[in-house]
Design an enzyme around this catalytic site. Structure first.
Site, PDB file in Angstrom:
ATOM      1  N   GLY A  13      22.042  65.987  29.155  1.00  0.00           N
ATOM      2  CA  GLY A  13      21.545  66.476  27.878  1.00  0.00           C
ATOM      3  C   GLY A  13      20.740  67.753  28.027  1.00  0.00           C
ATOM      4  CD  GLU A  41      30.557  72.721  32.465  1.00  0.00           C
ATOM      5  OE1 GLU A  41      30.751  73.750  33.132  1.00  0.00           O
ATOM      6  OE2 GLU A  41      29.413  72.240  32.264  1.00  0.00           O
ATOM      7  CB  SER A 110      12.700  56.843  20.553  1.00  0.00           C
ATOM      8  OG  SER A 110      12.134  57.012  19.274  1.00  0.00           O
ATOM      9  CB  SER A 111       7.405  56.190  19.293  1.00  0.00           C
ATOM     10  OG  SER A 111       7.882  56.986  18.222  1.00  0.00           O
ATOM     11  CB  CYS A 112      12.012  54.426  16.592  1.00  0.00           C
ATOM     12  SG  CYS A 112      13.487  54.552  17.606  1.00  0.00           S
ATOM     13  CE1 TYR A 139      18.098  57.828  19.138  1.00  0.00           C
ATOM     14  CE2 TYR A 139      15.898  57.189  18.456  1.00  0.00           C
ATOM     15  CZ  TYR A 139      16.731  57.964  19.235  1.00  0.00           C
ATOM     16  OH  TYR A 139      16.193  58.876  20.111  1.00  0.00           O
ATOM     17  CE  LYS A 143      17.123  57.139  22.776  1.00  0.00           C
ATOM     18  NZ  LYS A 143      17.506  57.940  23.963  1.00  0.00           N
ATOM     19  CG  HIS A 182      13.399  64.098  14.320  1.00  0.00           C
ATOM     20  ND1 HIS A 182      14.187  64.383  15.412  1.00  0.00           N
ATOM     21  CD2 HIS A 182      13.432  62.745  14.182  1.00  0.00           C
ATOM     22  CE1 HIS A 182      14.679  63.265  15.914  1.00  0.00           C
ATOM     23  NE2 HIS A 182      14.234  62.259  15.190  1.00  0.00           N
TER      24      HIS A 182
END
Length: 324
Positions: A13, A41, A110-112, A139, A143, A182
């Site tokens: 990423g 790639e 993530s904090s979620c 999501y 995570k 966001h």
């Protein structure tokens, strides 16, 4: 913290906001042997392609920063894409890392992951103690699965796969799409374009009452490298085998109204603020308990005001190239 600058490090990423910041941070520290691959790639959704890539390259460390991300609107509109793509990418990379003998990996979550009504500030122990925020549950579940993948490979195979849970991030290379981004990039673009059009007001989604914590992406990158490079005994002393993730944030939050007022000043918009309470607010508050990270020797250094100014300067330089 000791670093072997000759190690081969794969940043998954690397074109995204967090991945690109990690690459900048590693280069600044003197790392030269950095491996990256564009989507053309290497398709991270293709399990066989990922496996072949890892077997073809002698990789020592992996930063798993690749993810499909977005704001409330994007999560509500594309829930299947968010859960499927994030599950596949993390599973493919973690399994390929293990199969290729990679001992060290850092997964960015993530904090979620924490319950919607978790006690504030949110401690790592709050994971899986209550219902998630419905607007980004798919999501969040992906995570959480990433954390558990790392923990499971550590338990079963003796790997050293760590997880960091950032609060709301912002900075250069963010997604500034007017609908799928966001809160900070969406707000920054809206204020900037309102200033250009000489509008009398800017509409902000929600009531303005929810409280959020924001971390500049360069701080996130520095924290990620810090956690990755901690000696194993130091890291394990401050975590637990069954609770291995670490929160990353500032430990300070503000209301969305306060954020909008700061953004208005940074951008130089002279109109009025209007809050649309018919739009969803999301969780009432999301503040991270960062005491574990501080015990590991790291603390954020970029203030929200300074970070927004830096981000706006980058935004101005790249406005003509932004998506949407």
């Amino acid at each position: 913290m000791t670093q072997d600058l000759s190690q081969a490090i794969f940043v998954a990423g690397h074109r995204g906001m967090v991945g690109s910041a990690i690459v900048r941070c590693l280069k600044a520290l003197g790392h030269q042997n950095l491996l990256t691959a564009s989507r053309e790639e290497l398709d991270l959704l293709d399990q066989n392609a990922v496996r072949r890539y890892f077997l073809a390259n002698r990789i020592d460390q992996v930063y798993l920063a690749a993810a499909r991300v977005g704001g409330i609107h994007a999560n509500n509109t594309y829930p299947a894409d968010f859960i499927y793509e994030n599950l596949m990418v993390e599973a493919n990379i973690i399994q390929a890392s293990h199969a290729a003998g990679v001992q060290k990996l850092l997964f960015l979550g993530s904090s979620c992951i924490y319950p919607k009504h978790a006690e504030q500030p949110m401690k790592e122990e709050a994971l899986l103690t209550g219902p998630l925020e419905p607007t980004n549950e798919p999501y969040a579940i992906a995570k959480i699965a990433g954390i558990k993948l790392c923990e499971s490979y550590n338990r079963q195979h003796g790997r050293d796969y760590r997880s960091v849970m950032p609060t709301n991030l912002y900075g250069q290379n963010d997604n500034f799409h007017p609908e799928n981004s966001h809160v900070i990039p969406a707000m920054m673009r809206r204020f900037h374009e309102a200033k250009l059009a000489n509008l009398s007001e800017v509409v902000v989604w929600g009531s303005g009452k929810p409280m959020r914590e924001f971390l500049h992406v360069d701080d996130m990158a520095a924290a990620s490298v810090h956690v990755m490079e901690l000696e194993d005994m130091v890291y394990r002393k401050n975590t637990q085998p069954m609770l291995s993730h670490v929160n990353v944030g500032t430990g300070v939050d503000c209301t969305i109204r306060e954020l909008a007022e700061t953004m208005k000043r940074v951008v130089g918009f002279e109109g009025e603020l209007v809050f649309d309470a018919n739009k969803p607010d999301g969780a009432p508050r999301k503040l991270m308990d960062v005491s574990r990270l501080e015990s590991l020797g790291w603390k954020a250094t970029i203030s929200l005001d300074n970070g927004l100014q830096r981000t706006y300067q980058w935004f101005l330089q790249n406005y003509g190239l932004l998506r949407g």
